[in-house]
Design a protein around this motif. Sequence first.
Motif, short mmCIF file in Angstrom:
data_model
loop_
_atom_site.label_atom_id
_atom_site.label_comp_id
_atom_site.label_asym_id
_atom_site.label_seq_id
_atom_site.Cartn_x
_atom_site.Cartn_y
_atom_site.Cartn_z
N HIS A 21 31.42 57.56 32.40
CA HIS A 21 31.92 57.45 31.00
C HIS A 21 31.02 57.74 29.69
O HIS A 21 30.90 57.83 28.44
CB HIS A 21 32.31 56.02 30.66
N LEU A 22 29.61 57.86 30.30
CA LEU A 22 28.41 58.06 29.15
C LEU A 22 27.92 59.24 29.33
O LEU A 22 28.02 60.15 30.15
CB LEU A 22 27.43 57.24 29.55
N ARG A 23 27.19 59.82 28.12
CA ARG A 23 26.61 61.07 28.25
C ARG A 23 24.77 60.85 28.50
O ARG A 23 24.68 59.93 28.01
CB ARG A 23 26.57 61.70 26.91
N SER A 24 24.53 61.74 29.14
CA SER A 24 22.78 61.59 29.51
C SER A 24 22.12 62.84 29.00
O SER A 24 20.84 62.81 29.07
CB SER A 24 22.53 61.51 30.89
N ASP A 25 22.53 63.82 28.13
CA ASP A 25 21.81 64.76 27.64
C ASP A 25 21.29 64.31 26.39
O ASP A 25 21.35 63.36 25.45
CB ASP A 25 22.98 66.10 27.20
N PRO A 26 19.93 64.66 26.00
CA PRO A 26 19.03 64.18 25.07
C PRO A 26 19.49 64.86 23.79
O PRO A 26 19.87 66.07 23.71
CB PRO A 26 17.70 64.51 25.41
N ASP A 27 19.11 64.38 22.68
CA ASP A 27 19.38 65.10 21.36
C ASP A 27 17.85 65.46 21.18
O ASP A 27 16.88 64.81 21.17
CB ASP A 27 19.67 63.99 20.34
N ILE A 28 17.72 66.95 20.91
CA ILE A 28 16.59 67.72 20.57
C ILE A 28 16.71 68.08 19.13
O ILE A 28 17.52 68.60 18.65
CB ILE A 28 16.42 68.68 21.65
N GLN A 29 15.55 68.01 18.41
CA GLN A 29 15.50 68.59 17.16
C GLN A 29 14.01 69.22 17.09
O GLN A 29 12.99 68.95 17.43
CB GLN A 29 15.15 67.39 15.96
N TRP A 30 14.03 70.57 16.56
CA TRP A 30 13.22 71.61 16.37
C TRP A 30 12.40 71.57 15.30
O TRP A 30 13.15 71.73 14.15
CB TRP A 30 13.30 72.93 17.12
N THR A 31 11.10 71.26 15.13
CA THR A 31 10.58 71.28 13.87
C THR A 31 9.11 72.53 13.95
O THR A 31 8.48 72.16 14.97
CB THR A 31 10.20 70.01 13.44
N ASN A 32 9.02 73.08 12.89
CA ASN A 32 8.00 73.85 12.84
C ASN A 32 6.63 72.88 12.37
O ASN A 32 6.74 72.37 11.54
CB ASN A 32 8.02 75.11 11.67
N ILE A 33 5.68 72.89 13.36
CA ILE A 33 4.28 72.59 12.93
C ILE A 33 3.47 73.70 12.65
O ILE A 33 3.18 74.42 13.37
CB ILE A 33 3.72 71.70 14.10
N ASP A 34 2.73 73.35 11.39
CA ASP A 34 1.55 74.48 11.16
C ASP A 34 0.54 73.51 10.35
O ASP A 34 0.72 72.39 10.45
CB ASP A 34 2.26 75.44 10.06
N LYS A 35 -0.33 74.35 9.94
CA LYS A 35 -1.53 73.71 9.36
C LYS A 35 -1.20 72.70 7.96
O LYS A 35 -2.09 72.04 7.51
CB LYS A 35 -2.52 74.80 8.84
#
Length: 75
Positions: A49-63
């Motif tokens: 009854h549950l989901r197990s896929d993670p929520d992923i957020q992409w973020t650019n990391i720079d200087k």
Amino acid sequence: MMINHEPNTERGSIENRCGFVSNMSGDVPRVNGQLAVSCAFDDKSLKSHLRSDPDIQWTNIDKSTNILILTSDGL
């Protein structure tokens, strides 16, 4: 950004998997009257009854990035 996996938020998905969300007075919503979250990796009695896929957020990391905080509620 934080995404809460709450039974009321994902009620449709839970019900599509033949589960249910209960709301007892004075308590939090629960999947099949047991679990207070709707995303779990290894709860055998509720796994279908549950989901197990993670929520992923992409973020650019720079200087110009000063701080990076990585969090998890457990693995």
